[in-house]
Write a protein that holds these residues in place. Structure first.
Motif, PDB file in Angstrom:
ATOM      1  N   TYR A   2       0.824  -1.199   0.000  1.00 41.34           N
ATOM      2  CA  TYR A   2       0.000   0.000   0.000  1.00 41.34           C
ATOM      3  C   TYR A   2       0.864   1.257   0.000  1.00 41.34           C
ATOM      4  CZ  TYR A   2      -3.791  -3.138   1.096  1.00 41.34           C
ATOM      5  OH  TYR A   2      -4.705  -4.140   1.048  1.00 41.34           O
ATOM      6  N   GLY A   5       1.149   6.236   3.927  1.00 44.59           N
ATOM      7  CA  GLY A   5       0.060   7.029   4.481  1.00 44.59           C
ATOM      8  C   GLY A   5      -1.288   6.350   4.367  1.00 44.59           C
ATOM      9  N   TYR A   6      -1.306   5.097   3.881  1.00 45.51           N
ATOM     10  CA  TYR A   6      -2.565   4.398   3.648  1.00 45.51           C
ATOM     11  C   TYR A   6      -2.538   3.075   4.396  1.00 45.51           C
ATOM     12  CZ  TYR A   6      -6.202   1.905   1.003  1.00 45.51           C
ATOM     13  OH  TYR A   6      -7.312   1.201   0.633  1.00 45.51           O
ATOM     14  N   LYS A  26      -6.985  12.589   4.724  1.00 44.68           N
ATOM     15  CA  LYS A  26      -7.191  13.006   3.337  1.00 44.68           C
ATOM     16  C   LYS A  26      -8.373  12.273   2.722  1.00 44.68           C
ATOM     17  CE  LYS A  26      -4.402  13.711  -0.843  1.00 44.68           C
ATOM     18  NZ  LYS A  26      -3.046  13.472  -1.425  1.00 44.68           N
ATOM     19  N   HIS A  27      -8.483  10.995   3.037  1.00 37.05           N
ATOM     20  CA  HIS A  27      -9.586  10.185   2.511  1.00 37.05           C
ATOM     21  C   HIS A  27      -9.784   8.978   3.419  1.00 37.05           C
ATOM     22  CE1 HIS A  27     -12.268   8.195  -0.293  1.00 37.05           C
ATOM     23  NE2 HIS A  27     -11.537   7.101  -0.182  1.00 37.05           N
ATOM     24  N   THR A  34      -6.345   7.353   4.234  1.00 34.90           N
ATOM     25  CA  THR A  34      -5.155   8.039   3.739  1.00 34.90           C
ATOM     26  C   THR A  34      -4.941   9.292   4.570  1.00 34.90           C
ATOM     27  OG1 THR A  34      -5.606   7.279   1.485  1.00 34.90           O
ATOM     28  CG2 THR A  34      -4.041   9.086   1.737  1.00 34.90           C
ATOM     29  N   TYR A  35      -3.759   9.414   5.168  1.00 35.47           N
ATOM     30  CA  TYR A  35      -3.437  10.583   5.977  1.00 35.47           C
ATOM     31  C   TYR A  35      -2.875  11.690   5.084  1.00 35.47           C
ATOM     32  CZ  TYR A  35      -3.648   7.210   9.812  1.00 35.47           C
ATOM     33  OH  TYR A  35      -4.049   6.246  10.697  1.00 35.47           O
ATOM     34  N   SER A  75       1.626   2.020  10.451  1.00 38.06           N
ATOM     35  CA  SER A  75       1.774   3.284   9.724  1.00 38.06           C
ATOM     36  C   SER A  75       3.027   4.018  10.188  1.00 38.06           C
ATOM     37  CB  SER A  75       0.540   4.167   9.951  1.00 38.06           C
ATOM     38  OG  SER A  75      -0.605   3.590   9.379  1.00 38.06           O
ATOM     39  N   ASP A  93       2.049  10.704  -0.983  1.00 38.31           N
ATOM     40  CA  ASP A  93       1.103   9.690  -1.429  1.00 38.31           C
ATOM     41  C   ASP A  93       1.440   9.323  -2.872  1.00 38.31           C
ATOM     42  OD1 ASP A  93      -0.971   8.065  -2.014  1.00 38.31           O
ATOM     43  OD2 ASP A  93      -2.561   9.526  -1.666  1.00 38.31           O
ATOM     44  N   ARG A  95      -0.022   7.178  -4.872  1.00 46.38           N
ATOM     45  CA  ARG A  95      -1.100   6.759  -5.765  1.00 46.38           C
ATOM     46  C   ARG A  95      -1.394   7.797  -6.833  1.00 46.38           C
ATOM     47  NH1 ARG A  95      -5.573   5.522  -1.575  1.00 46.38           N
ATOM     48  NH2 ARG A  95      -4.404   7.177  -0.543  1.00 46.38           N
TER      49      ARG A  95
END
Length: 232
Positions: A2, A5-6, A26-27, A34-35, A75, A93, A95
């Protein structure tokens, strides 16, 4: 594997709602969270100064009972490893960078190097400022968050010291501040207003000092007020 942050987890809608209200998230969904990069930078900075992961998470508004100790620790370990190997760049992040055509691929090796160097210099400047805080004061304050004006000045310091004028937009982005706000802060008009405020503050300070020492006798707050009203 991953992204940094996820992490995955299965939570109730109520817990998802609680997490989504945290400004450092964040999400969040039923499958993962997600941080924000700001939180990861805060975590690294505080952790390097000896603060335990659990305390950092809790002071930033996270409930360990919702996150889970193992996932929190996972994390924390992942961010520390990423920071050791790639410094602040490792906390981003990936992604967004890996979806579609990556803007990083359009950069030359020299440009990528300059970006990494700029990020490291910014983080270094932030850490130097935080280290100047007294340790007792750091223990008393639950969470340290740099004011926007401090971030403006740090970026300006980094840009001036390391000659990174072409990196201003990029530094503003990773510091989570407005580029237009940065330029406005250092505009002639804004600097003039700040200078005027400082001058007024100095004049006020001098008047209060005169009242404090009036007739060679030092006074308390009430006596200073009376002296100001009667003499100044």
């Amino acid at each position: 594997m991953y992204p940094i942050g996820y992490f995955c987890y299965n939570k109730t809608n109520e817990e998802i709602e609680i997490l989504s209200k945290n400004k450092y998230v964040k999400h969040v969904s039923a499958k993962g969270i997600t941080y924000t990069e700001e939180f990861k930078r805060i975590f690294i900075s505080e952790n390097e100064n000896g603060k335990l992961p659990r305390i950092i998470f809790e002071e930033c508004g996270f409930s360990i009972s919702i996150l889970g100790k193992k996932r929190m620790q996972s994390s924390a370990d992942r961010w520390r490893l990423a920071y050791r190997t790639q410094r602040v760049l490792g906390l981003q992040d990936t992604r967004k960078q890996n979806s579609g055509r990556s803007s990083e691929k359009e950069l030359s090796i020299e440009e990528k190097y300059e970006r990494i160097k700029a990020q490291n210099n910014l983080l270094k400047a932030e850490n130097e400022l935080l280290k100047k805080l007294d340790m007792l004061e750091r223990r008393r304050i639950k969470k340290i968050s740099l004011p926007v004006e401090n971030k403006f000045n740090i970026i300006n310091l980094v840009v001036t010291k390391y000659k990174l004028k072409n990196m201003i937009s990029y530094l503003c982005k990773i510091a989570a501040i407005s580029r237009s706000g940065y330029y406005n802060y250092f505009s002639s008009k804004s600097q003039g207003r700040r200078k005027e405020r400082n001058n007024k503050a100095e004049i006020t300070r001098d008047i209060i000092l005169k009242a404090y020492n009036f007739k060679g006798r030092k006074k308390g707050a009430r006596q200073i007020k009376v002296t100001l009203e009667g003499q100044f």
